[in-house]
Design a protein around this motif. Sequence first.
Motif, short mmCIF file in Angstrom:
data_model
loop_
_atom_site.label_atom_id
_atom_site.label_comp_id
_atom_site.label_asym_id
_atom_site.label_seq_id
_atom_site.Cartn_x
_atom_site.Cartn_y
_atom_site.Cartn_z
N SER A 95 0.83 -1.20 0.00
CA SER A 95 0.00 0.00 0.00
C SER A 95 0.86 1.25 0.00
O SER A 95 2.00 1.23 0.45
CB SER A 95 -0.93 0.01 1.22
N GLU A 97 0.62 4.65 1.78
CA GLU A 97 -0.10 5.31 2.87
C GLU A 97 -0.63 6.68 2.47
O GLU A 97 -1.75 7.03 2.78
CB GLU A 97 0.82 5.46 4.09
N LYS A 100 -3.57 6.31 0.24
CA LYS A 100 -4.50 5.26 0.68
C LYS A 100 -4.82 4.31 -0.48
O LYS A 100 -5.96 4.06 -0.83
CB LYS A 100 -5.80 5.85 1.24
N ASP A 149 -10.02 6.42 5.41
CA ASP A 149 -9.17 6.03 6.54
C ASP A 149 -9.74 4.87 7.34
O ASP A 149 -9.03 3.94 7.69
CB ASP A 149 -8.94 7.23 7.48
N PHE A 152 -9.12 1.79 5.35
CA PHE A 152 -7.76 1.51 4.90
C PHE A 152 -7.00 0.62 5.88
O PHE A 152 -6.27 -0.27 5.47
CB PHE A 152 -6.99 2.82 4.68
#
Length: 153
Positions: A95, A97, A100, A149, A152
């Motif tokens: 991923s 960050e 996302k 978020d 995620f």
Amino acid sequence: MEILELEGKPMNPLNGLREYLVIISPPTFIKNDVWEFKNEFFEHFGNAKYVRSQPHISLSNFLIESTPETTIFKELYHFLKDGKSFEIKISGFESFENSKTLFLEVAETKIVDLQKKLVEVLRKRAKIANRFTRKLEKPHITIASNIPDYQFD
């Protein structure tokens, strides 16, 4: 990998530039596997950016103002015509960050070398300015991006 594609986006009327993305389109059996991951994500988490996009590996994006597309295609053709096919390895899920983004990581030095040479060709032979041409940070196949978020993690 079979096909290298060039996708043009419409002109941005604010700056007169067109954005292009150079991608590798994987074989159908790989695309089908990626679609399964994308569909599973959609079933569990709902819609997200790129969850419905065609599976591909992005190599480079660039902006142009006046370089004709025929020049770009000609230079890319000459660059790729004698290229030999090679295998790539998907090393697993990763991923980004900051955006996302969930993706499949492509772990292969040959693709990184291809990216570097491709950007050199675009800069030198197609005369696209350095500031408008870049290789993408890490070769990958996006599953979904801009994931909220709370989802995620």
